[in-house]
Enzyme design. Structure first.
Site, PDB file in Angstrom:
ATOM      1  NE  ARG A 165      40.787  21.848  62.094  1.00 14.77           N
ATOM      2  CZ  ARG A 165      40.516  23.154  61.948  1.00 14.77           C
ATOM      3  NH1 ARG A 165      41.489  24.051  61.989  1.00 14.77           N
ATOM      4  NH2 ARG A 165      39.270  23.566  61.776  1.00 14.77           N
ATOM      5  CB  SER A 237      35.938  19.121  59.567  1.00 12.43           C
ATOM      6  OG  SER A 237      35.415  20.412  59.589  1.00 12.43           O
ATOM      7  CD  GLU A 333      39.612  18.069  61.641  1.00 15.42           C
ATOM      8  OE1 GLU A 333      39.362  17.344  62.633  1.00 15.42           O
ATOM      9  OE2 GLU A 333      39.163  19.210  61.497  1.00 15.42           O
TER      10      GLU A 333
HETATM   11  N1  EPU Z   1      31.014  24.842  51.479  1.00 13.48           N
HETATM   12  C1  EPU Z   1      30.135  24.340  50.549  1.00 13.48           C
HETATM   13  N2  EPU Z   1      29.362  23.273  50.910  1.00 13.48           N
HETATM   14  C2  EPU Z   1      29.426  22.707  52.136  1.00 13.48           C
HETATM   15  C3  EPU Z   1      30.332  23.218  53.093  1.00 13.48           C
HETATM   16  C4  EPU Z   1      31.123  24.294  52.737  1.00 13.48           C
HETATM   17  O1  EPU Z   1      30.051  24.819  49.422  1.00 13.48           O
HETATM   18  O2  EPU Z   1      28.682  21.751  52.373  1.00 13.48           O
HETATM   19  C5  EPU Z   1      31.825  26.009  51.124  1.00 13.48           C
HETATM   20  C6  EPU Z   1      31.341  27.273  51.856  1.00 13.48           C
HETATM   21  O3  EPU Z   1      30.312  27.913  51.175  1.00 13.48           O
HETATM   22  C7  EPU Z   1      32.616  28.092  51.906  1.00 13.48           C
HETATM   23  C8  EPU Z   1      33.701  27.041  52.041  1.00 13.48           C
HETATM   24  O4  EPU Z   1      33.149  25.827  51.550  1.00 13.48           O
HETATM   25  O5  EPU Z   1      32.802  28.766  50.693  1.00 13.48           O
HETATM   26  C9  EPU Z   1      34.200  26.878  53.475  1.00 13.48           C
HETATM   27  O6  EPU Z   1      33.126  26.486  54.312  1.00 13.48           O
HETATM   28  P1  EPU Z   1      33.078  26.875  55.872  1.00 13.48           P
HETATM   29  O7  EPU Z   1      33.423  28.303  56.040  1.00 13.48           O
HETATM   30  O8  EPU Z   1      31.797  26.389  56.424  1.00 13.48           O
HETATM   31  O9  EPU Z   1      34.271  26.117  56.537  1.00 13.48           O
HETATM   32  P2  EPU Z   1      34.996  24.736  56.214  1.00 13.48           P
HETATM   33  O10 EPU Z   1      36.250  25.008  55.454  1.00 13.48           O
HETATM   34  O11 EPU Z   1      34.047  23.757  55.618  1.00 13.48           O
HETATM   35  C10 EPU Z   1      36.524  24.890  58.316  1.00 13.48           C
HETATM   36  C11 EPU Z   1      36.927  24.039  59.474  1.00 13.48           C
HETATM   37  C12 EPU Z   1      35.821  24.026  60.511  1.00 13.48           C
HETATM   38  C13 EPU Z   1      35.566  25.448  60.969  1.00 13.48           C
HETATM   39  C14 EPU Z   1      35.191  26.294  59.754  1.00 13.48           C
HETATM   40  C15 EPU Z   1      35.039  27.757  60.070  1.00 13.48           C
HETATM   41  C16 EPU Z   1      38.437  22.350  58.594  1.00 13.48           C
HETATM   42  C17 EPU Z   1      38.621  20.925  58.215  1.00 13.48           C
HETATM   43  N3  EPU Z   1      37.218  22.685  59.020  1.00 13.48           N
HETATM   44  O12 EPU Z   1      35.409  24.268  57.683  1.00 13.48           O
HETATM   45  O13 EPU Z   1      36.307  23.296  61.627  1.00 13.48           O
HETATM   46  O14 EPU Z   1      34.525  25.489  61.919  1.00 13.48           O
HETATM   47  O15 EPU Z   1      36.259  26.201  58.766  1.00 13.48           O
HETATM   48  O16 EPU Z   1      36.279  28.346  60.298  1.00 13.48           O
HETATM   49  O17 EPU Z   1      39.386  23.132  58.508  1.00 13.48           O
HETATM   50  C18 EPU Z   1      36.464  21.078  62.503  1.00 13.48           C
HETATM   51  O18 EPU Z   1      37.687  21.186  62.360  1.00 13.48           O
HETATM   52  O19 EPU Z   1      35.943  20.046  62.987  1.00 13.48           O
HETATM   53  C19 EPU Z   1      35.621  22.181  62.084  1.00 13.48           C
HETATM   54  C20 EPU Z   1      34.287  22.119  62.156  1.00 13.48           C
END
Ligand code: EPU
Length: 337
Positions: A165, A237, A333
């Site tokens: 990012r 995010s 972010e």
């Molecule tokens: N999780 C939770 N609770 C929540 C959200 C997530 O426990 O409320 C856990 C999930 O179960 C999983 C882990 O956290 O084990 C990661 O969650 P997820 O795969 O949904 O992705 P994220 O890390 O929360 C990132 C990006 C997203 C992108 C997703 C999928 C960042 C800041 N965010 O989110 O990007 O869509 O991965 O690759 O890196 C964005 O940048 O605006 C964005 C939406």
């Protein structure tokens, strides 16, 4: 001809739907517009901001400067070979429309980045990423207008200094450039990236998978977790996933053995901010007009009339509680103005 307007509402120009005004606002539809604008007296010193789709910004107040809205359109094939296509896309084009177009053409590379809101010109700034792919993986070069020297410049992918990012456009050169076009390398024989767990599971046991299928699955996963900004205003995010020392992770794991983590290198680990926020009890929280999305705790939402100050207060409370409980600092972010 550039036409600078005064006192324009930014409500249609940001997906968190902050009802603020810009002192000055101008549509930029060509590089020539940028040349004209930058030749105005005192331009380099002027307070200014390049705005694309406004899907990653929080305007906490009226913007006391010049907003330059990226409206440079156009897509062209630079070269086409047996196995790849080099595509130049101007910065004002919609990112999700570009992804749909390339998939329709059978060109692979962007399928995991389906439905990310925003414009092409903003994609390299924070190196957008989702489901195992980052846009840096397919970028050849970036064309930008340099406000300091008043000229177009070309960045190779290396020169963009892409990170998680992050890029030079978000760090050392923040605010210096207007990204006019991005050049992508797309593949006619795509190598799919199914490293993201839920994506891999969806195709378990299938011998051949197409980019159309990957794109449809990504769209399905996104729709099941992330709020549509057209329905519930948000900026995706709100925080980055924090990268922390292994020693801190070992400490946290004593009490939270299920902590999701992504090893970066021997010393550093990336944690899931959404998980940390959920553990602090914020998921689905609502206070007046602001809240934390019920299906993804990393997304702050505006229920309609929220002010920037209310969103910032909530963000600070979340940061404080995650720091208290886990000793982890969450960094925004979204870009805050
Ligand atoms: N999780 C939770 N609770 C929540 C959200 C997530 O426990 O409320 C856990 C999930 O179960 C999983 C882990 O956290 O084990 C990661 O969650 P997820 O795969 O949904 O992705 P994220 O890390 O929360 C990132 C990006 C997203 C992108 C997703 C999928 C960042 C800041 N965010 O989110 O990007 O869509 O991965 O690759 O890196 C964005 O940048 O605006 C964005 C939406």
């Amino acid at each position: 001809m550039i036409d600078i307007k005064n006192g324009i509402s930014l409500l249609p120009y940001n997906t968190l739907k902050m009802n603020v005004k810009a002192n000055e606002f101008v549509e930029i539809s060509s590089v020539e517009d940028l040349r004209q604008l930058s030749s105005q007296k005192g331009f380099p010193e002027r307070k200014k901001l390049v705005l694309s789709a406004g899907s990653n910004v929080l305007f906490s107040d009226d913007f006391d400067g010049l907003i330059m809205h990226n409206a440079i359109f156009g897509i062209s094939v630079v070269s086409e070979e047996r196995d790849q296509v080099i595509l130049k896309v101007n910065g004002g084009e919609s990112w999700p429309d570009l992804v749909e177009y390339t998939i329709g053409q059978g060109w692979g590379g962007l399928e995991n980045l389906t439905l990310i809101p925003g414009k092409v010109g903003a994609a390299p700034i924070q190196n957008i990423g989702a489901y195992g792919v980052e846009v840096k993986d397919v970028i050849v070069s970036v064309e930008a207008f340099d406000f300091i020297i008043g000229k177009q410049v070309l960045f190779s992918a290396d020169q963009c200094q892409f990170g998680y990012r992050s890029s030079i456009f978000k760090t050392t050169a923040a605010g210096r450039y207007f990204i006019t076009a991005v050049v992508f390398r797309l593949s006619k024989f795509p190598r799919l990236n199914l490293t993201y767990g839920p994506l891999r599971q969806a195709f378990e046991g299938k011998t051949s998978v197409s980019i159309q299928e990957v794109s449809a699955e990504v769209a399905h996963i996104r729709r099941s977790k992330l709020p549509d900004p057209e329905v519930i205003p948000n900026a995706g995010s709100f925080f980055k996933n924090p990268i922390v020392d292994r020693t801190l992770v070992d400490k946290i794991k004593v009490n939270f053995p299920d902590l999701p983590l992504y090893q970066q290198n021997e010393a550093q680990v990336k944690l899931a901010a959404g998980w940390l926020i959920e553990q602090c009890g914020w998921k689905g929280y609502r206070m007046g007009e602001v809240g934390v999305h019920e299906k993804q705790a990393l997304v702050l939402v505006n229920y309609g009339q929220a002010t920037g100050a209310e969103i910032l207060d909530l963000a600070t409370e979340i940061q404080d509680s995650v720091l208290d409980r886990f000793g982890v600092i969450l960094e925004p972010e979204v870009n805050i103005y």
